[in-house]
Motif scaffolding. Structure first.
Motif, PDB file in Angstrom:
ATOM      1  N   ASP A 152       0.832  -1.209   0.000  1.00 57.32           N
ATOM      2  CA  ASP A 152       0.000   0.000   0.000  1.00 57.32           C
ATOM      3  C   ASP A 152       0.865   1.257   0.000  1.00 57.32           C
ATOM      4  O   ASP A 152       0.548   2.231  -0.689  1.00 57.32           O
ATOM      5  N   ASN A 153       1.968   1.255   0.758  1.00 58.84           N
ATOM      6  CA  ASN A 153       2.880   2.407   0.733  1.00 58.84           C
ATOM      7  C   ASN A 153       3.471   2.602  -0.657  1.00 58.84           C
ATOM      8  O   ASN A 153       3.617   3.743  -1.124  1.00 58.84           O
ATOM      9  N   VAL A 154       3.813   1.506  -1.327  1.00 57.85           N
ATOM     10  CA  VAL A 154       4.356   1.600  -2.688  1.00 57.85           C
ATOM     11  C   VAL A 154       3.306   2.216  -3.611  1.00 57.85           C
ATOM     12  O   VAL A 154       3.607   3.141  -4.376  1.00 57.85           O
ATOM     13  N   ARG A 155       2.071   1.730  -3.539  1.00 60.84           N
ATOM     14  CA  ARG A 155       1.000   2.251  -4.405  1.00 60.84           C
ATOM     15  C   ARG A 155       0.717   3.723  -4.143  1.00 60.84           C
ATOM     16  O   ARG A 155       0.437   4.483  -5.057  1.00 60.84           O
ATOM     17  N   MET A 156       0.754   4.141  -2.865  1.00 56.18           N
ATOM     18  CA  MET A 156       0.457   5.544  -2.510  1.00 56.18           C
ATOM     19  C   MET A 156       1.642   6.465  -2.761  1.00 56.18           C
ATOM     20  O   MET A 156       1.502   7.678  -2.705  1.00 56.18           O
ATOM     21  N   GLY A 157       2.833   5.896  -2.983  1.00 55.50           N
ATOM     22  CA  GLY A 157       4.012   6.723  -3.193  1.00 55.50           C
ATOM     23  C   GLY A 157       4.600   7.282  -1.917  1.00 55.50           C
ATOM     24  O   GLY A 157       5.346   8.259  -1.949  1.00 55.50           O
ATOM     25  N   THR A 158       4.278   6.684  -0.760  1.00 56.34           N
ATOM     26  CA  THR A 158       4.800   7.179   0.512  1.00 56.34           C
ATOM     27  C   THR A 158       6.141   6.551   0.880  1.00 56.34           C
ATOM     28  O   THR A 158       6.651   6.780   1.975  1.00 56.34           O
ATOM     29  N   CYS A 159       6.696   5.763  -0.036  1.00 50.36           N
ATOM     30  CA  CYS A 159       8.063   5.264   0.104  1.00 50.36           C
ATOM     31  C   CYS A 159       8.675   5.297  -1.291  1.00 50.36           C
ATOM     32  O   CYS A 159       7.983   5.591  -2.259  1.00 50.36           O
ATOM     33  N   GLY A 160       9.954   5.005  -1.382  1.00 51.66           N
ATOM     34  CA  GLY A 160      10.645   5.108  -2.662  1.00 51.66           C
ATOM     35  C   GLY A 160      10.302   4.031  -3.673  1.00 51.66           C
ATOM     36  O   GLY A 160      10.643   4.143  -4.831  1.00 51.66           O
ATOM     37  N   GLY A 161       9.624   2.983  -3.251  1.00 49.43           N
ATOM     38  CA  GLY A 161       9.276   1.889  -4.149  1.00 49.43           C
ATOM     39  C   GLY A 161       9.535   0.552  -3.481  1.00 49.43           C
ATOM     40  O   GLY A 161       9.793   0.471  -2.280  1.00 49.43           O
TER      41      GLY A 161
ATOM     42  N   GLU B 136      11.988  -1.311  -3.438  1.00 49.79           N
ATOM     43  CA  GLU B 136      13.297  -1.438  -2.799  1.00 49.79           C
ATOM     44  C   GLU B 136      13.298  -0.918  -1.362  1.00 49.79           C
ATOM     45  O   GLU B 136      14.197  -1.223  -0.583  1.00 49.79           O
ATOM     46  N   ASP B 137      12.273  -0.168  -0.971  1.00 56.92           N
ATOM     47  CA  ASP B 137      12.162   0.353   0.392  1.00 56.92           C
ATOM     48  C   ASP B 137      11.316  -0.528   1.308  1.00 56.92           C
ATOM     49  O   ASP B 137      11.097  -0.187   2.467  1.00 56.92           O
ATOM     50  N   VAL B 138      10.809  -1.632   0.806  1.00 57.90           N
ATOM     51  CA  VAL B 138       9.979  -2.528   1.613  1.00 57.90           C
ATOM     52  C   VAL B 138      10.876  -3.488   2.380  1.00 57.90           C
ATOM     53  O   VAL B 138      11.751  -4.140   1.801  1.00 57.90           O
ATOM     54  N   GLY B 139      10.660  -3.567   3.690  1.00 58.24           N
ATOM     55  CA  GLY B 139      11.504  -4.391   4.542  1.00 58.24           C
ATOM     56  C   GLY B 139      10.818  -5.614   5.120  1.00 58.24           C
ATOM     57  O   GLY B 139      11.429  -6.361   5.874  1.00 58.24           O
ATOM     58  N   LEU B 140       9.550  -5.843   4.790  1.00 53.52           N
ATOM     59  CA  LEU B 140       8.837  -7.019   5.283  1.00 53.52           C
ATOM     60  C   LEU B 140       8.322  -7.786   4.073  1.00 53.52           C
ATOM     61  O   LEU B 140       7.462  -7.307   3.340  1.00 53.52           O
ATOM     62  N   LEU B 141       8.877  -8.962   3.857  1.00 55.68           N
ATOM     63  CA  LEU B 141       8.507  -9.801   2.722  1.00 55.68           C
ATOM     64  C   LEU B 141       8.070 -11.163   3.237  1.00 55.68           C
ATOM     65  O   LEU B 141       8.509 -11.602   4.303  1.00 55.68           O
ATOM     66  N   VAL B 142       7.234 -11.823   2.482  1.00 55.69           N
ATOM     67  CA  VAL B 142       6.752 -13.155   2.842  1.00 55.69           C
ATOM     68  C   VAL B 142       7.238 -14.132   1.783  1.00 55.69           C
ATOM     69  O   VAL B 142       7.030 -13.907   0.590  1.00 55.69           O
ATOM     70  N   ALA B 143       7.879 -15.207   2.223  1.00 58.54           N
ATOM     71  CA  ALA B 143       8.257 -16.293   1.309  1.00 58.54           C
ATOM     72  C   ALA B 143       7.071 -17.241   1.219  1.00 58.54           C
ATOM     73  O   ALA B 143       6.530 -17.675   2.230  1.00 58.54           O
ATOM     74  N   THR B 144       6.635 -17.523   0.002  1.00 61.80           N
ATOM     75  CA  THR B 144       5.495 -18.411  -0.216  1.00 61.80           C
ATOM     76  C   THR B 144       5.855 -19.407  -1.315  1.00 61.80           C
ATOM     77  O   THR B 144       6.657 -19.101  -2.196  1.00 61.80           O
ATOM     78  N   THR B 145       5.266 -20.580  -1.250  1.00 61.32           N
ATOM     79  CA  THR B 145       5.583 -21.660  -2.187  1.00 61.32           C
ATOM     80  C   THR B 145       4.391 -21.932  -3.091  1.00 61.32           C
ATOM     81  O   THR B 145       3.244 -21.975  -2.631  1.00 61.32           O
ATOM     82  N   VAL B 146       4.665 -22.136  -4.380  1.00 65.52           N
ATOM     83  CA  VAL B 146       3.623 -22.526  -5.333  1.00 65.52           C
ATOM     84  C   VAL B 146       3.232 -23.972  -5.031  1.00 65.52           C
ATOM     85  O   VAL B 146       4.092 -24.857  -4.987  1.00 65.52           O
TER      86      VAL B 146
END
Length: 138
Positions: free
Chosen positions: A15-24, A26-36
């Motif tokens: 949501d921050n990426v979509r709103m432009g409230t962070c640089g994109g 590359e500025d996201v620090g919480l990611l989820v690993a998921t398996t197909v």
């Protein structure tokens, strides 16, 4: 900015990426690993991340998170344990067993749904950090 949201600002999210409230992304620090876990339906894959991983932040149009490695994909539906990721025509589908990196729409509920984080810092070995505020039973 008229308010601060402790917890979100430290991670950023889709949501921050979509709103432009962070640089994109590359500025996201919480990611989820998921398996197909399934590729049986043309144009989609099923992953092992659902509402018990991502919360319910999203809708079918915007999706419930971003998978940057698959441009144009939409995580359009969640049940408790699975997500349904639509893949655009002409884009290769990942195989069963492939691990994808997912950017959640909202970091706060995701951070609250786990007992620990696996923290990556450049080339250093991963560390496990407990989420102490969850109220563990002894």
């Amino acid at each position: 900015m008229t308010e601060a949201r402790p917890g979100e600002y430290i991670f950023n999210d889709a949501d921050n990426v979509r709103m432009g409230t962070c640089g994109g992304l590359e500025d996201v620090g919480l990611l989820v690993a998921t398996t197909v876990v399934s590729t049986s339906v043309d144009g989609q894959v099923i992953i092992d991340a659902g509402t018990k991983t991502l919360g319910r932040e999203g809708n079918p149009e915007k999706g419930f998170g971003l998978v940057p490695s698959i441009p144009g994909s939409v995580l359009r539906l969640l049940n408790e344990h699975h997500g349904y990721l639509s893949i655009p025509d002409g884009v290769p589908r990942p195989a069963v067993g492939e691990v994808l990196t997912l950017v959640p729409n909202h970091a706060c509920p995701v951070a609250n749904l786990f007992d620990e984080f696996v923290v990556m810092n450049g080339g250093s070995a991963p560390e496990r950090w407990p989420v102490d505020a969850r109220g563990h039973l002894s």
